[in-house]
Scaffold this active site. Structure first.
Site, PDB file in Angstrom:
ATOM      1  N   LYS A 275      -8.078  12.275 -10.631  1.00 25.70           N
ATOM      2  CA  LYS A 275      -9.099  11.073 -10.074  1.00 25.70           C
ATOM      3  C   LYS A 275      -9.926  10.531 -11.415  1.00 25.70           C
ATOM      4  O   LYS A 275     -10.122   9.485 -11.355  1.00 25.70           O
ATOM      5  CB  LYS A 275      -9.792  11.766  -8.978  1.00 25.70           C
TER       6      LYS A 275
ATOM      7  N   THR B 196      -8.837  13.302   7.651  1.00 29.20           N
ATOM      8  CA  THR B 196      -7.543  13.012   7.274  1.00 29.20           C
ATOM      9  C   THR B 196      -6.821  14.398   7.101  1.00 29.20           C
ATOM     10  O   THR B 196      -7.304  15.531   6.926  1.00 29.20           O
ATOM     11  CB  THR B 196      -7.071  12.517   5.862  1.00 29.20           C
TER      12      THR B 196
ATOM     13  N   VAL C 245     -13.146  12.056   4.195  1.00 32.49           N
ATOM     14  CA  VAL C 245     -12.725  11.407   5.442  1.00 32.49           C
ATOM     15  C   VAL C 245     -11.765  12.257   6.162  1.00 32.49           C
ATOM     16  O   VAL C 245     -11.057  13.291   5.565  1.00 32.49           O
ATOM     17  CB  VAL C 245     -11.862  10.271   4.633  1.00 32.49           C
TER      18      VAL C 245
ATOM     19  N   TYR D 297      -6.981  18.017  -9.458  1.00 34.35           N
ATOM     20  CA  TYR D 297      -7.276  16.646  -8.793  1.00 34.35           C
ATOM     21  C   TYR D 297      -8.456  16.130  -9.440  1.00 34.35           C
ATOM     22  O   TYR D 297      -8.402  14.895  -9.452  1.00 34.35           O
ATOM     23  CB  TYR D 297      -7.776  17.388  -7.285  1.00 34.35           C
TER      24      TYR D 297
ATOM     25  N   ASN E   3      -2.901   4.283  -2.990  1.00 34.99           N
ATOM     26  CA  ASN E   3      -3.518   5.146  -2.191  1.00 34.99           C
ATOM     27  C   ASN E   3      -2.975   6.473  -2.045  1.00 34.99           C
ATOM     28  O   ASN E   3      -3.750   7.393  -2.021  1.00 34.99           O
ATOM     29  CB  ASN E   3      -3.717   4.475  -0.677  1.00 34.99           C
TER      30      ASN E   3
ATOM     31  N   ILE F 264       0.861  -1.197   0.086  1.00 40.83           N
ATOM     32  CA  ILE F 264      -0.044   0.104   0.127  1.00 40.83           C
ATOM     33  C   ILE F 264       0.996   1.219  -0.075  1.00 40.83           C
ATOM     34  O   ILE F 264       2.104   1.253   0.861  1.00 40.83           O
ATOM     35  CB  ILE F 264      -0.871   0.037   1.077  1.00 40.83           C
TER      36      ILE F 264
HETATM   37  N1  LIG Z   1      -9.524  12.569   2.841  1.00 44.22           N
HETATM   38  C1  LIG Z   1     -10.619  12.450   1.975  1.00 44.22           C
HETATM   39  O1  LIG Z   1     -11.612  13.143   2.078  1.00 44.22           O
HETATM   40  C2  LIG Z   1     -10.296  11.830   0.347  1.00 44.22           C
HETATM   41  C3  LIG Z   1     -11.500  11.941  -0.238  1.00 44.22           C
HETATM   42  C4  LIG Z   1     -11.476  11.183  -1.471  1.00 44.22           C
HETATM   43  C5  LIG Z   1     -10.305  10.588  -1.941  1.00 44.22           C
HETATM   44  N2  LIG Z   1      -9.195  10.761  -0.851  1.00 44.22           N
HETATM   45  C6  LIG Z   1      -7.829  10.067  -1.362  1.00 44.22           C
HETATM   46  O2  LIG Z   1      -7.311   9.178  -0.215  1.00 44.22           O
HETATM   47  C7  LIG Z   1      -5.957   8.993  -0.611  1.00 44.22           C
HETATM   48  C8  LIG Z   1      -5.531   9.200   0.699  1.00 44.22           C
HETATM   49  O3  LIG Z   1      -5.527  10.567   1.239  1.00 44.22           O
HETATM   50  P1  LIG Z   1      -5.669  11.182   2.670  1.00 44.22           P
HETATM   51  O4  LIG Z   1      -7.091  11.793   2.741  1.00 44.22           O
HETATM   52  O5  LIG Z   1      -5.531   9.879   3.557  1.00 44.22           O
HETATM   53  O6  LIG Z   1      -4.837  12.144   3.174  1.00 44.22           O
HETATM   54  P2  LIG Z   1      -3.089  12.161   3.432  1.00 44.22           P
HETATM   55  O7  LIG Z   1      -3.233  11.814   4.923  1.00 44.22           O
HETATM   56  O8  LIG Z   1      -2.793  13.593   3.207  1.00 44.22           O
HETATM   57  O9  LIG Z   1      -2.314  11.189   2.711  1.00 44.22           O
HETATM   58  C9  LIG Z   1      -1.935  11.231   1.645  1.00 44.22           C
HETATM   59  C10 LIG Z   1      -0.578  10.212   1.721  1.00 44.22           C
HETATM   60  O10 LIG Z   1       0.161  10.308   0.594  1.00 44.22           O
HETATM   61  C11 LIG Z   1       1.517  10.241   0.724  1.00 44.22           C
HETATM   62  N3  LIG Z   1       2.088  11.080  -0.467  1.00 44.22           N
HETATM   63  C12 LIG Z   1       2.123  12.350  -0.403  1.00 44.22           C
HETATM   64  N4  LIG Z   1       3.226  12.644  -1.501  1.00 44.22           N
HETATM   65  C13 LIG Z   1       3.801  11.495  -1.681  1.00 44.22           C
HETATM   66  C14 LIG Z   1       4.710  11.416  -2.495  1.00 44.22           C
HETATM   67  N5  LIG Z   1       5.543  12.177  -3.405  1.00 44.22           N
HETATM   68  N6  LIG Z   1       5.378   9.982  -2.737  1.00 44.22           N
HETATM   69  C15 LIG Z   1       4.787   8.973  -1.822  1.00 44.22           C
HETATM   70  N7  LIG Z   1       3.811   9.239  -0.989  1.00 44.22           N
HETATM   71  C16 LIG Z   1       3.367  10.704  -0.857  1.00 44.22           C
HETATM   72  C17 LIG Z   1       1.599  10.914   2.238  1.00 44.22           C
HETATM   73  O11 LIG Z   1       2.837  10.481   2.729  1.00 44.22           O
HETATM   74  P3  LIG Z   1       4.157  11.533   3.038  1.00 44.22           P
HETATM   75  O12 LIG Z   1       3.631  12.938   2.706  1.00 44.22           O
HETATM   76  O13 LIG Z   1       4.437  10.984   4.195  1.00 44.22           O
HETATM   77  O14 LIG Z   1       4.744  11.262   1.827  1.00 44.22           O
HETATM   78  C18 LIG Z   1       0.231  10.405   2.826  1.00 44.22           C
HETATM   79  O15 LIG Z   1       0.873   9.029   3.422  1.00 44.22           O
HETATM   80  C19 LIG Z   1      -5.563  10.027  -1.687  1.00 44.22           C
HETATM   81  O16 LIG Z   1      -5.360   9.474  -2.952  1.00 44.22           O
HETATM   82  C20 LIG Z   1      -6.611  11.270  -1.788  1.00 44.22           C
HETATM   83  O17 LIG Z   1      -6.728  11.812  -2.983  1.00 44.22           O
HETATM   84  C21 LIG Z   1      -9.343  11.400   0.188  1.00 44.22           C
END
Ligand SMILES: NC(=O)c1ccc[n+]([C@@H]2O[C@H](COP(=O)([O-])OP(=O)(O)OC[C@H]3O[C@@H](n4cnc5c(N)ncnc54)[C@H](OP(=O)(O)O)[C@@H]3O)[C@@H](O)[C@H]2O)c1
Length: 236
Positions: free
Chosen positions: A145, A174, A172, A141, A77, A9
């Site tokens: 997606k 986050t 979510v 974005y 992810n 993951i």
């Molecule tokens: N939260 C929501 O409401 C929501 C809704 C729809 C979809 N999503 C999707 O859910 C997924 C996870 O997002 P999240 O909401 O859990 O946000 P998050 O906590 O900001 O997680 C994003 C993750 O991506 C990693 N990441 C960012 N830049 C990176 C890079 N250059 N290389 C490797 N890893 C990288 C971050 O780790 P590091 O910064 O430590 O590298 C972090 O672990 C994303 O694809 C997002 O688009 C989220």
């Protein structure tokens, strides 16, 4: 070696990815986290390994070694919101970083995964409702997606024997949502709605997303290729 299988993951330092990694370990999977930063919470955990990789560095993406078993699941992810501005103000480098992380890296990882990994396999992408609704301020974005949803749709037809899905997690709680709330109305006209959703307790917990996704992974009764995680009932 776990009976359940191996989960690879990306993006495990926070949010949805961290919750899935934790829940997968608790459920008996061997988990390989991939990303820029390892989560302290999982340091030293049994059946856990971390591969440092900036997923915008395509040489590093192509060099990543998969930790596999008889049944291996790839969850793409990691993601970024990218530039939150009117389209004309999006910097080229920000657009590129968003597309590299949200589209190119998962496509390259998945292509290698399908070719190189033997045994049973499944592939998941963290998709988004933003793939299907135009949200002013989020041009990169939404486009990224939408691209990954369609990629999943195409692969699902090419590899009918492999479960390949993009799940829409909902809003979510986050760090990405915190980042959304910190934008300006000028750059992101819907910011007040996202603040209200947070303040009224309407955000989904990352742990809920994790529980539902693990239910889908373990079940023979799969949803459609692109599905909202809210439709999954782990007790059914
Ligand atoms: N939260 C929501 O409401 C929501 C809704 C729809 C979809 N999503 C999707 O859910 C997924 C996870 O997002 P999240 O909401 O859990 O946000 P998050 O906590 O900001 O997680 C994003 C993750 O991506 C990693 N990441 C960012 N830049 C990176 C890079 N250059 N290389 C490797 N890893 C990288 C971050 O780790 P590091 O910064 O430590 O590298 C972090 O672990 C994303 O694809 C997002 O688009 C989220």
């Amino acid at each position: 070696m776990s009976d359940k299988g191996n989960i690879i993951i990306t993006g495990v330092s926070s949010g949805i990815g961290l919750a899935i990694a934790k829940a997968a370990l608790e459920n008996g999977y061997v988990v390989q986290g991939v990303g820029r930063n390892a989560p302290e919470a999982l340091e030293g955990a049994d059946c856990w390994s971390f591969s440092a990789c900036d997923l915008t560095d395509l040489a590093a993406v192509d060099a990543l070694k998969f930790q596999t078993g008889a049944h291996t699941i790839l969850i793409n992810n990691a993601g970024t919101l990218g530039p939150v501005v009117q389209g004309e103000n999006a910097m080229g480098s920000d657009i590129e970083a968003c597309m590299l992380l949200n589209v190119t890296a998962p496509m390259r990882l998945t292509a290698r995964f399908l070719k190189e990994v033997e045994g049973d396999k499944q592939v998941y992408f963290t998709g988004s409702g933003a793939a299907q609704y135009a949200i002013p301020g989020w041009s990169a974005y939404c486009a990224s997606k939408a691209a990954i949803h369609m990629y999943a749709e195409v692969l699902a037809q090419e590899y009918p024997q492999v479960p390949i899905h993009a799940f829409k997690p909902g809003k979510v709680d986050t760090p990405m949502q915190a980042q959304i709330r910190n934008t300006t109305t000028e750059n992101f006209p819907s910011v007040a709605h996202f603040i209200e959703e947070y303040e009224t307790g309407n955000l989904v917990k990352p742990e809920t997303v994790a529980e539902r996704l693990l239910h889908v992974i373990a079940s023979d009764d799969k949803p459609g290729v692109v599905f909202p995680i809210s439709q999954i009932n782990p007790t059914s």
